[in-house]
Design an enzyme around this catalytic site. Structure first.
Site: not given
Ligand code: RIB
Length: 300
Positions: A12, A42, A223, A226, A246, A252, A282, A287, A291
């Site tokens: 995205n 992803g 979170g 841990g 942030d 991810d 991160s 961002g 990040s």
């Molecule tokens: O997990 C964060 C992500 O969730 C963002 O980057 C956004 O694009 C959504 O997919």
């Protein structure tokens, strides 16, 4: 020898505004300066694997538009093979509208666009990437049928599937029994099992309920608390304390880093420690892809 990692999932363009608080329905509020950066669960995971020196391939689907070009340019610059980045002829690239409040928490709305057209046929056309992989890491911003299809093929081919069930969707027992590692956050784990996590005891109950469906290993991310590892026996690995600005994409980064560590042969405990470090870095930056740390930063 490092094992090969294939990430299959969304990409995205993230449109971000910092806000003093999340607006109520019908309320207009003034935010900070707008910024864009590449994201998508992803893509965040794939770039994490690449920055942390994992052997990465990435299958995703963008539109045929200017966002697609920005995504593909980024992947190439990050050293990700772009052969498996597909383009949809009709739908636009995925976009996420994100607000981040002063507690570093976020609200995210995703317009999936081309991500929603990543089909089983696309997977068939990308079988070489699956054959070359040892670990397959996925999330749920692409069609659930495609995720199910990959899990079926992966189990037939003896690949290890790591599924980050975000955003949460209904997961059939058939999916769960072929998963090597499931990594829900607290809310996702509660939704999956219908059990509220209120104590160590209920945390174990939730993990055991997921494990009981045939998932080989469960890691519940908590979170600032841990992560909780469960595979018959349990262990809580504390988070690293930082001052977050942030938290977008932290999950991810955790998943990407966890997979890198496992692909290097680390055990689950060491892999979670490594992933905690990466995600802690991160969240000290704005961002999603902006990040993600480089490998040398983890050691430092
Ligand atoms: O997990 C964060 C992500 O969730 C963002 O980057 C956004 O694009 C959504 O997919």
């Amino acid at each position: 020898m490092k094992k090969n990692i294939l990430v299959i999932g969304s990409s995205n363009m993230d449109m971000v505004v910092k806000v003093p608080h999340f607006p109520q329905p019908g309320e207009t509020i003034m935010g900070g300066n707008f910024f864009m950066n590449q994201g998508g669960k992803g893509a965040n995971q794939a770039v994490t694997v690449s920055r942390l020196d994992g052997n990465i391939d990435f299958i995703c689907k963008t539109g045929n538009d200017s966002i697609s070009k920005q995504m593909i340019d980024l992947f190439a610059a990050e050293g990700i093979n772009t052969n498996w980045i597909l383009k949809d002829k009709e739908l636009p690239s995925g976009v996420a509208i994100i607000m981040v409040d002063k507690n570093a928490e976020n609200n995210i709305v995703v317009a999936a666009g081309a991500n929603g057209n990543l089909s089983c046929q696309d997977i068939d056309n990308s079988m070489e990437a699956i054959d070359n992989s040892d670990y397959i890491l996925m999330q749920l911003e692409i069609p659930i049928e495609t995720v199910e299809y990959v899990i079926k093929i992966a189990s037939e081919k003896g690949k290890k599937v790591i599924l980050n069930p975000a955003p949460m969707a209904k997961l059939s027992d058939n999916i769960l029994k072929n998963i090597y590692l499931l990594t829900p956050n607290q809310v996702e784990a509660e939704t999956l099992t219908g059990i509220k996590i209120e104590s160590e005891n209920s945390l174990t109950k939730v993990a055991d309920a997921i494990y009981g469906k045939g998932v080989e290993n469960v890691v519940i991310t908590l979170g600032a608390e841990g992560a909780f590892i469960y595979n018959g026996t349990s262990e809580k690995v504390p988070a690293i304390k930082t001052t977050p600005v942030d938290t977008t994409g932290a999950g991810d980064v955790f998943n990407g880093a966890l997979t890198v560590a496992l692909a290097e042969g680390k055990d689950l405990h060491e892999a979670v420690r490594f992933a905690n470090k990466a995600s802690a870095i991160s969240i000290t930056r704005d961002g999603a892809i902006l990040s993600i740390p480089q490998r040398n930063e983890i050691a430092e």
